[in-house]
Design a protein around this motif. Structure first.
Motif, PDB file in Angstrom:
ATOM      1  N   HIS A  17      16.564  45.797 -22.444  1.00  0.00           N
ATOM      2  CA  HIS A  17      17.999  45.514 -22.250  1.00  0.00           C
ATOM      3  C   HIS A  17      18.657  44.917 -23.481  1.00  0.00           C
ATOM      4  N   ASP A  53      23.179  39.258 -20.285  1.00  0.00           N
ATOM      5  CA  ASP A  53      24.205  40.300 -20.436  1.00  0.00           C
ATOM      6  C   ASP A  53      24.962  40.255 -21.766  1.00  0.00           C
ATOM      7  N   GLY A  60      22.074  38.534 -14.680  1.00  0.00           N
ATOM      8  CA  GLY A  60      23.053  38.684 -15.765  1.00  0.00           C
ATOM      9  C   GLY A  60      22.911  37.680 -16.895  1.00  0.00           C
ATOM     10  N   LYS A  74      18.392  40.362 -13.868  1.00  0.00           N
ATOM     11  CA  LYS A  74      19.188  40.843 -12.719  1.00  0.00           C
ATOM     12  C   LYS A  74      20.390  39.943 -12.485  1.00  0.00           C
TER      13      LYS A  74
END
Ligand SMILES: [Zn+2]
Ligand SMILES: [Zn+2]
Length: 402
Positions: A333, A155, A152, A150
């Motif tokens: 992810h 990412d 990042g 959450k």
């Protein structure tokens, strides 16, 4: 074996004593979720001493990121980037039974693979990409990786990898997705001897809900799991309880099956309330763990490289289930690799015996072999960045399938 892989393996052999020392320190600390301060301090210190750019307390008190290299590609015409690979450390323990999941060994593998990859990259003529060692707290309770996702932290990561000790080696282990919820039953209290007919018995509701789930189990698929415990069941035998609570957890190999099982178990709960005349409210608990999605290209690279350093891959028939992991959420992810490996014990995770095995010298050879295997997978990707295409294709197919 190519030259960089030979360098990587030699680093792990040369550093084996220090790696075992870090592992033993963490094993002795036995720190619980989000309280892993000493383990965080040991791991970040050794990575900094070895030349990593370390960010302590990154997004969470006991999380960290240690970076090396750069994935910007100035020679690229179309702004494409070099690979960014993350190796993940876990280091939380369990209440009473210590490192009975061997997360001290996972941290050791992360540091060992990290040192090996970094040294090999430094000795390469090419600038190969970016490496991050990510320290992720609270796997056993609290889902530290979910918070980091959450925030990042993953990412710009292309590939995430770690390896988990277990009673068996499997490049593609089943880790179930799951959901947890609380059922609060509300009835009416009364004197258990004087006026029992005046009561609406909330304990009966909790017990019936538990038994309904037990009856459901025979009709569940073999890999599905439903667990329940009574967390509030009354105070005195002479008071019929008006408030009780059941904690429930459902798990299954893919997310759509988790949903189906969740619906069945919630029906069991509502049926118990109806039968006893109670009311019930169900509260979903936050941060569910998602099922683990193993990237097939990464699994094959891992098997090929693992075989080079003596990792044996006996066929798993039928496939065994080993709980759930917050690495599942990462794997939705980022293309991920999370094998299990036999750490020279037949003890099973979350037992006193497994804790003893995780702290024993016998666990070291297999653990060091995992550090080598992960390092070699990373070096394959750094040296052949076109592998990312097939890794991303697998990842997309997996997401479509789920
Ligand atoms: Zn565990
Ligand atoms: Zn674990």
């Amino acid at each position: 074996m190519d030259k960089l892989k030979q360098i990587a393996c030699k680093v792990i052999d040369d550093e084996s004593e220090q790696l075992q020392m870090i592992s033993n320190e963490i094993w002795q600390h036995r720190e619980l979720a989000f309280l892993e301060l000493k383990s965080h301090a040991s791991l970040t210190q050794v990575l900094e001493d070895k030349g990593f750019d370390v960010e302590r307390h990154h997004k969470l008190e006991t999380a960290f990121v240690a970076r090396w290299g750069d994935n910007e590609d100035e020679s690229s015409k179309n702004n494409s980037k070099k690979p960014h690979i993350a190796v993940i450390c876990e280091y939380d323990a369990l209440p009473d039974i210590g490192h009975a999941c061997g997360h001290n060994l996972i941290a050791e593998i992360g540091v060992g693979a990290g040192l090996a990859i970094k040294t090999a990259m430094q000795q390469s003529e090419l600038s190969l990409g970016k490496l991050s060692i990510i320290g992720t707290p609270a796997e056993e309770a609290g889902g530290g990786k979910i918070d980091l996702l959450k925030a990042g932290v993953f990412d710009d990561v292309d590939v995430a990898m770690m390896s988990h000790p277990a009673p068996f080696t499997d490049a593609r282990p089943i880790f179930l997705g799951g959901k947890r919820f609380m059922a609060n039953f509300h009835g009416r209290a009364s004197h258990a001897a004087g006026y029992p007919w005046e009561a609406v018995n909330a304990l009966d509701a909790a017990v019936l809900a538990y038994m309904n789930v037990a009856a459901l189990r025979q009709q569940m698929r073999p890999e599905w799991r439903a667990s329940a415990i009574i967390t509030k069941g009354g105070t005195r035998t002479n008071i019929i309880p008006d408030e009780t609570q059941l904690a429930l957890q459902v798990r299954a190999p893919i997310d759509s099956e988790v949903k189906a099982l969740e619906a069945k178990v919630k029906t069991c709960v509502h049926a118990a309330a109806t039968a006893t005349g109670c009311t019930v409210d169900i509260v979903d608990l936050p941060k569910p763990y998602e099922c683990l999605v193993t990237n097939e290209t990464l699994a094959r690279l891992y098997e090929t490289n693992g075989s080079l350093v003596g990792v044996a891959f006996p066929p798993q028939m039928p496939k065994k289930v080993l709980g759930s992991t917050d690495m599942g959420n990462v794997s939705h992810h980022v293309p991920s690799l999370h094998p299990t490996y036999h750490c020279d014990t037949d003890a099973i995770n979350h037992t006193h015996e497994f804790n003893a095995a995780a702290g024993s010298p016998e666990a070291q050879p297999s653990t060091l072999a995992q550090a080598k295997a992960l390092a070699m997978v990373a070096l394959d990707i750094f040296q052949q960045p076109q592998l990312l295409e097939s890794i991303r294709e697998d990842f997309q197919n997996d997401l479509n399938r789920l």
